[in-house]
Design a protein around this motif. Sequence first.
Motif, PDB file in Angstrom:
ATOM      1  N   TYR A 168       0.828  -1.210   0.000  1.00 18.79           N
ATOM      2  CA  TYR A 168       0.000   0.000   0.000  1.00 18.79           C
ATOM      3  C   TYR A 168       0.865   1.262   0.000  1.00 18.79           C
ATOM      4  CZ  TYR A 168       0.638   0.757   5.076  1.00 18.79           C
ATOM      5  OH  TYR A 168       1.152   0.997   6.329  1.00 18.79           O
ATOM      6  N   LEU A 193       1.559   7.620   5.500  1.00 16.14           N
ATOM      7  CA  LEU A 193       1.037   8.133   4.225  1.00 16.14           C
ATOM      8  C   LEU A 193       1.176   9.654   4.158  1.00 16.14           C
ATOM      9  CD1 LEU A 193      -2.114   5.903   3.681  1.00 16.14           C
ATOM     10  CD2 LEU A 193       0.215   5.563   2.842  1.00 16.14           C
ATOM     11  N   SER A 249      -6.869   7.465   2.920  1.00 13.60           N
ATOM     12  CA  SER A 249      -7.160   6.526   4.000  1.00 13.60           C
ATOM     13  C   SER A 249      -6.781   5.109   3.590  1.00 13.60           C
ATOM     14  CB  SER A 249      -8.655   6.560   4.371  1.00 13.60           C
ATOM     15  OG  SER A 249      -8.897   5.769   5.522  1.00 13.60           O
ATOM     16  N   ASN A 250      -6.166   4.416   4.528  1.00 13.84           N
ATOM     17  CA  ASN A 250      -5.918   2.981   4.415  1.00 13.84           C
ATOM     18  C   ASN A 250      -6.684   2.337   5.564  1.00 13.84           C
ATOM     19  OD1 ASN A 250      -4.836   0.429   3.839  1.00 13.84           O
ATOM     20  ND2 ASN A 250      -3.082   0.792   5.176  1.00 13.84           N
ATOM     21  N   TRP A 253      -9.311  -3.543   6.980  1.00 17.73           N
ATOM     22  CA  TRP A 253      -9.825  -4.174   5.761  1.00 17.73           C
ATOM     23  C   TRP A 253     -10.730  -5.371   5.980  1.00 17.73           C
ATOM     24  CZ3 TRP A 253      -4.698  -3.793   7.178  1.00 17.73           C
ATOM     25  CH2 TRP A 253      -4.030  -4.970   7.516  1.00 17.73           C
ATOM     26  N   ILE A 294      -7.152   3.184  -0.121  1.00 15.83           N
ATOM     27  CA  ILE A 294      -6.369   1.962  -0.306  1.00 15.83           C
ATOM     28  C   ILE A 294      -7.129   0.812   0.337  1.00 15.83           C
ATOM     29  CG2 ILE A 294      -4.184   0.808   0.172  1.00 15.83           C
ATOM     30  CD1 ILE A 294      -2.909   3.580   0.403  1.00 15.83           C
ATOM     31  N   LEU A 295      -7.433  -0.215  -0.453  1.00 12.83           N
ATOM     32  CA  LEU A 295      -8.272  -1.300   0.061  1.00 12.83           C
ATOM     33  C   LEU A 295      -7.837  -2.642  -0.509  1.00 12.83           C
ATOM     34  CD1 LEU A 295     -10.752  -1.542   1.941  1.00 12.83           C
ATOM     35  CD2 LEU A 295     -12.180  -1.574  -0.105  1.00 12.83           C
ATOM     36  N   SER A 296      -7.638  -3.594   0.385  1.00 13.54           N
ATOM     37  CA  SER A 296      -7.371  -4.974  -0.012  1.00 13.54           C
ATOM     38  C   SER A 296      -8.690  -5.668  -0.330  1.00 13.54           C
ATOM     39  CB  SER A 296      -6.659  -5.702   1.137  1.00 13.54           C
ATOM     40  OG  SER A 296      -6.814  -7.100   1.028  1.00 13.54           O
ATOM     41  N   THR A 350      -4.303  -5.581  -3.588  1.00 13.42           N
ATOM     42  CA  THR A 350      -4.547  -4.293  -2.936  1.00 13.42           C
ATOM     43  C   THR A 350      -4.668  -3.222  -4.009  1.00 13.42           C
ATOM     44  OG1 THR A 350      -3.337  -4.966  -0.950  1.00 13.42           O
ATOM     45  CG2 THR A 350      -3.681  -2.611  -1.278  1.00 13.42           C
ATOM     46  N   LEU A 352      -5.437   0.981  -4.998  1.00  5.96           N
ATOM     47  CA  LEU A 352      -5.549   2.394  -4.664  1.00  5.96           C
ATOM     48  C   LEU A 352      -6.581   3.005  -5.606  1.00  5.96           C
ATOM     49  CD1 LEU A 352      -4.709   5.098  -3.377  1.00  5.96           C
ATOM     50  CD2 LEU A 352      -2.795   5.169  -4.997  1.00  5.96           C
TER      51      LEU A 352
END
Length: 361
Positions: A168, A193, A249-250, A253, A294-296, A350, A352
């Motif tokens: 990420y 980040l 934002s991360n 998840w 950001i997402l898995s 993952t 973005l």
Amino acid sequence: MNPFHWRSESDEPAPSRLSPVDDRLTADAALRRVRRGEYLLYTGDFHNAKQLLGAMGRRLPPPRAAPSPLEAFRAERRARQLEHETLSRIVVSLDRSYQLQLKRAPDVAEACRQVWGEPDADQTVVALKTLLGMLGAAEWRRKGLSVPGLEGKLHPHYGVYLPTRTDYVELMLSVTDVKGKKVFDVGTGTGVLSFLLLQRGAGSAAATDVDSRAVACARENAERLGLSKRFTVMEGDLFPPGKADLVVSNPPWLPEPPKNRVDRAVFDEDNRFLRGFLEGLTEHLNPGGEGLLILSDLAVLLGLRPADWLDQELARCGLTVKWKRSTPARHSKAKDKADPLHAARSREVTTLYGLVPAPGR
């Protein structure tokens, strides 16, 4: 036993009684006793105490084979919870200055002060397993962590998500148009980040996190990296006040209930954090601004979230995907065929997402 201050990451109530044990205790006997509900206060040798924990852990049943990724995930969580409940009943005592009362014990006082502050009781009791985690975290904090693209080291604190997964971070490095922009960082953790964007030319970053430990961690790291004049962080849920050009934002998840304070970096019950981020994004963007999410997809692969869930939520919140970039997981668990969740983790991706208000919003 004299009154003591009980420390727990999972809010377990303080034991009403502690049973002193020493190096003569076997792992089998310890398991029998903790399964009866006893808390065992170890009074012998530190290294023997660690060996006891390891021997007890090896005697616990592994997760059962499961026919689906979701059932494998549930079995894995149950196994980890059983391990926590069992091993956390081996406890140790610290004195008024946080000295560990065991033979050959290391100096744990600094690690304890970093997490708990100054001692406020003559005796503190904590699970040995928790204390060992604190010692490991103190070592990370001392030596620092190198992060791809970051000039200078990051110094994580105990209880704050450790950014050893670099996928990420590397995705965020692909964002090039940041010069002079105002950034919001929602759920900042260590602040990594924000720091990447500030070092690459962003004008300022305002960050939030629900955990006070993360707030202190991000603030300290900003000072270490020489970014504190352009970085602010506050404890709070979701967005800072106002609007920004980039809102990043991360989020956690996996949409499951966290079992302790540390879990909150990974588990987001009922997608509350993620829903809140999507619902509030538009009102916190300046004209022409973007959200960077950001997402898995591990939750989808495990069967915890429908494959079209994100598309539906974006439509509901009046958002559209302007662009996206993806990378396969490269962390160690994705390559470990012995991992109970390998079938899902080996396929994890993952992404973005560059999010903007839908036309007409």
